[in-house]
Write a protein that holds these residues in place. Sequence first.
Motif, PDB file in Angstrom:
ATOM      1  N   ARG A   1       0.803  -1.219   0.000  1.00 32.51           N
ATOM      2  CA  ARG A   1       0.000   0.000   0.000  1.00 32.51           C
ATOM      3  C   ARG A   1       0.842   1.277   0.000  1.00 32.51           C
ATOM      4  NH1 ARG A   1      -4.984  -1.496   4.222  1.00 32.51           N
ATOM      5  NH2 ARG A   1      -5.204  -3.672   3.544  1.00 32.51           N
ATOM      6  N   THR A   2       2.089   1.194   0.412  1.00 33.82           N
ATOM      7  CA  THR A   2       2.907   2.410   0.525  1.00 33.82           C
ATOM      8  C   THR A   2       3.972   2.557  -0.551  1.00 33.82           C
ATOM      9  OG1 THR A   2       4.515   1.351   2.021  1.00 33.82           O
ATOM     10  CG2 THR A   2       2.604   2.432   3.046  1.00 33.82           C
ATOM     11  N   LYS A   3       4.279   1.472  -1.262  1.00 30.00           N
ATOM     12  CA  LYS A   3       5.433   1.511  -2.164  1.00 30.00           C
ATOM     13  C   LYS A   3       5.288   2.525  -3.296  1.00 30.00           C
ATOM     14  CE  LYS A   3       3.774  -2.488  -4.838  1.00 30.00           C
ATOM     15  NZ  LYS A   3       4.052  -3.906  -5.193  1.00 30.00           N
ATOM     16  N   ALA A   4       4.059   2.790  -3.726  1.00 30.66           N
ATOM     17  CA  ALA A   4       3.863   3.686  -4.871  1.00 30.66           C
ATOM     18  C   ALA A   4       3.575   5.131  -4.458  1.00 30.66           C
ATOM     19  CB  ALA A   4       2.730   3.166  -5.748  1.00 30.66           C
ATOM     20  N   ILE A   5       3.647   5.419  -3.156  1.00 25.22           N
ATOM     21  CA  ILE A   5       3.353   6.780  -2.707  1.00 25.22           C
ATOM     22  C   ILE A   5       4.486   7.712  -3.140  1.00 25.22           C
ATOM     23  CG2 ILE A   5       2.980   8.279  -0.701  1.00 25.22           C
ATOM     24  CD1 ILE A   5       1.908   5.834   0.787  1.00 25.22           C
ATOM     25  N   PRO A   6       4.199   8.770  -3.896  1.00 23.79           N
ATOM     26  CA  PRO A   6       5.262   9.688  -4.317  1.00 23.79           C
ATOM     27  C   PRO A   6       5.795  10.501  -3.136  1.00 23.79           C
ATOM     28  CG  PRO A   6       3.109  10.527  -4.988  1.00 23.79           C
ATOM     29  CD  PRO A   6       2.875   9.162  -4.428  1.00 23.79           C
ATOM     30  N   ASP A   7       7.020  11.003  -3.265  1.00 24.00           N
ATOM     31  CA  ASP A   7       7.657  11.738  -2.176  1.00 24.00           C
ATOM     32  C   ASP A   7       6.802  12.894  -1.670  1.00 24.00           C
ATOM     33  OD1 ASP A   7       9.826  10.105  -2.061  1.00 24.00           O
ATOM     34  OD2 ASP A   7      11.194  11.446  -3.136  1.00 24.00           O
ATOM     35  N   GLU A   8       6.139  13.589  -2.586  1.00 25.52           N
ATOM     36  CA  GLU A   8       5.366  14.762  -2.174  1.00 25.52           C
ATOM     37  C   GLU A   8       4.150  14.400  -1.313  1.00 25.52           C
ATOM     38  OE1 GLU A   8       4.223  13.906  -6.561  1.00 25.52           O
ATOM     39  OE2 GLU A   8       6.027  13.901  -5.295  1.00 25.52           O
ATOM     40  N   ASP A   9       3.764  13.113  -1.339  1.00 21.90           N
ATOM     41  CA  ASP A   9       2.624  12.676  -0.523  1.00 21.90           C
ATOM     42  C   ASP A   9       3.066  11.920   0.736  1.00 21.90           C
ATOM     43  OD1 ASP A   9       0.829  13.796  -2.292  1.00 21.90           O
ATOM     44  OD2 ASP A   9       0.616  11.952  -3.466  1.00 21.90           O
ATOM     45  N   ARG A  10       4.373  11.852   0.935  1.00 24.74           N
ATOM     46  CA  ARG A  10       4.902  11.203   2.133  1.00 24.74           C
ATOM     47  C   ARG A  10       5.132  12.263   3.210  1.00 24.74           C
ATOM     48  NH1 ARG A  10       7.575   6.081   1.677  1.00 24.74           N
ATOM     49  NH2 ARG A  10       7.054   5.107  -0.327  1.00 24.74           N
ATOM     50  N   PRO A  11       4.549  12.122   4.407  1.00 21.14           N
ATOM     51  CA  PRO A  11       4.782  13.111   5.452  1.00 21.14           C
ATOM     52  C   PRO A  11       6.233  13.089   5.932  1.00 21.14           C
ATOM     53  CG  PRO A  11       3.647  11.205   6.346  1.00 21.14           C
ATOM     54  CD  PRO A  11       3.685  11.017   4.859  1.00 21.14           C
ATOM     55  N   SER A  12       6.773  14.274   6.201  1.00 16.83           N
ATOM     56  CA  SER A  12       8.133  14.352   6.740  1.00 16.83           C
ATOM     57  C   SER A  12       8.103  13.952   8.212  1.00 16.83           C
ATOM     58  CB  SER A  12       8.694  15.758   6.575  1.00 16.83           C
ATOM     59  OG  SER A  12       7.860  16.717   7.195  1.00 16.83           O
ATOM     60  N   VAL A  13       9.070  13.114   8.610  1.00 20.96           N
ATOM     61  CA  VAL A  13       9.047  12.513   9.943  1.00 20.96           C
ATOM     62  C   VAL A  13      10.377  12.758  10.645  1.00 20.96           C
ATOM     63  CG1 VAL A  13       8.758  10.365  11.258  1.00 20.96           C
ATOM     64  CG2 VAL A  13       7.491  10.695   9.111  1.00 20.96           C
ATOM     65  N   TYR A  14      10.289  13.182  11.909  1.00 21.89           N
ATOM     66  CA  TYR A  14      11.474  13.236  12.773  1.00 21.89           C
ATOM     67  C   TYR A  14      11.337  12.143  13.813  1.00 21.89           C
ATOM     68  CZ  TYR A  14      14.964  14.704  16.181  1.00 21.89           C
ATOM     69  OH  TYR A  14      16.039  14.718  17.047  1.00 21.89           O
ATOM     70  N   PHE A  15      12.316  11.222  13.839  1.00 24.13           N
ATOM     71  CA  PHE A  15      12.316  10.102  14.770  1.00 24.13           C
ATOM     72  C   PHE A  15      13.264  10.410  15.915  1.00 24.13           C
ATOM     73  CE2 PHE A  15      14.308   5.886  15.872  1.00 24.13           C
ATOM     74  CZ  PHE A  15      13.231   5.401  16.596  1.00 24.13           C
ATOM     75  N   MET A  16      12.748  10.382  17.143  1.00 27.09           N
ATOM     76  CA  MET A  16      13.559  10.585  18.349  1.00 27.09           C
ATOM     77  C   MET A  16      13.938   9.205  18.879  1.00 27.09           C
ATOM     78  SD  MET A  16      11.539  13.683  20.269  1.00 27.09           S
ATOM     79  CE  MET A  16      11.721  15.391  19.721  1.00 27.09           C
ATOM     80  N   SER A  17      15.222   8.889  18.820  1.00 25.88           N
ATOM     81  CA  SER A  17      15.694   7.521  19.039  1.00 25.88           C
ATOM     82  C   SER A  17      16.098   7.251  20.489  1.00 25.88           C
ATOM     83  CB  SER A  17      16.900   7.263  18.124  1.00 25.88           C
ATOM     84  OG  SER A  17      17.406   5.964  18.304  1.00 25.88           O
ATOM     85  N   MET A  18      15.731   6.068  20.965  1.00 28.90           N
ATOM     86  CA  MET A  18      16.215   5.510  22.224  1.00 28.90           C
ATOM     87  C   MET A  18      16.061   6.443  23.425  1.00 28.90           C
ATOM     88  SD  MET A  18      19.574   3.363  20.937  1.00 28.90           S
ATOM     89  CE  MET A  18      20.316   4.695  19.995  1.00 28.90           C
ATOM     90  N   GLY A  19      14.926   7.133  23.480  1.00 25.34           N
ATOM     91  CA  GLY A  19      14.638   7.956  24.639  1.00 25.34           C
ATOM     92  C   GLY A  19      15.318   9.308  24.661  1.00 25.34           C
ATOM     93  N   HIS A  20      15.828   9.764  23.508  1.00 25.39           N
ATOM     94  CA  HIS A  20      16.519  11.053  23.429  1.00 25.39           C
ATOM     95  C   HIS A  20      15.807  11.962  22.433  1.00 25.39           C
ATOM     96  CE1 HIS A  20      20.179   9.814  25.691  1.00 25.39           C
ATOM     97  NE2 HIS A  20      19.873   8.617  25.216  1.00 25.39           N
TER      98      HIS A  20
END
Length: 347
Positions: A171-190
């Motif tokens: 379901r996600t493989k064909a999603i173009p970049d402009e339709d992908r939300p930008s995500v910030y991942f905060m890793s390992m409790g930081h």
Amino acid sequence: MRLHILLILLALLSAPALSEEKEEITITDEDGRNVAVPMDPDSIICLSPAAAEVIYALGEPARIVAITEDCDMPPALLEKEHIGRSGRDADIERILEQNPDLVIAKTGALFPEEDEKKLVDCGIPVLRYRLLHIDALIPVIKDMGRILGKEDDALEMAGWISGYYDAILDRTKAIPDEDRPSVYFMSMGHFDWTANRDSTGHTRIVEAGGRNIAADLATTVPHVDMEWVIEQNPEIIVYSMSQGQYHGSTPTIEEMEAKRKEIMSLPGFENIDAVKTGRVYITDIKMASGLSELVAMLYYAKWFHPDLFQDIDPRTVHEELLRKYFDMDIDGIYQAYPEAPVELKAG
């Protein structure tokens, strides 16, 4: 004649001992090493929580004779003998005293090479698995099925997990970049640790249909300034809550809610789209490996693209997983917050 009969008797007496030698099988572990291990081992010591989960889920917890304290899912495993907090400080002398058929440890520096050498030199084989993503989980399920003589059960489990995982990818493989939300991942409790394109965190974001704002940073787990995060203005923030940040075996809703409020109150974060819309999500770090990695992936996918995953409820899948493989009730277990995707207001 007497000597001849005596030799025959000795041969017959020694035959059972010879027949007790276990058949071996060669397994390629997560570190890519080919390791000869006994088929149908009677005694296994687990220093890898995810591997312990898989063995339990295959219905063979009795084979596990000792664990490290981080092997706590399902909690029934904690009734086993403890031989250290984790693989880094495992009691090697006690392992040697136990003389297990097999030791399963984590990858890389999470189990010191010198400790492995002590075990191998004494004839104890060591497999290494960490299982930080589903593409590592599926092979270990099949490996454990082969080792434990539970291949049919392993194939059923791998198929059940792959069914959901493949649905996400399809379901996600064909999603173009402009339709992908930008995500910030905060890793390992930081707040200021994240993940570049070489990390599992990045893979999880991309496969769930997101765009990782830290993809092109230099190190696998980069340290970033909060000003940089504000400038990048992510549409979604996902925070991985470490075990030291909650008091029970899993976090409470109140503990996750407090952490979410803390993130949204960081200086300058009121200007970030993720905070403005409320698309700030908390996950338990324990969901980053083992069988619950599937549930984490489903939460990511539904948070990022609720319209594509209306037919899947991650908590319902989590409930089925716990009941199906650990004989556990989901009541009181919360490892994601908020569970439902935050609805964006039109316009």
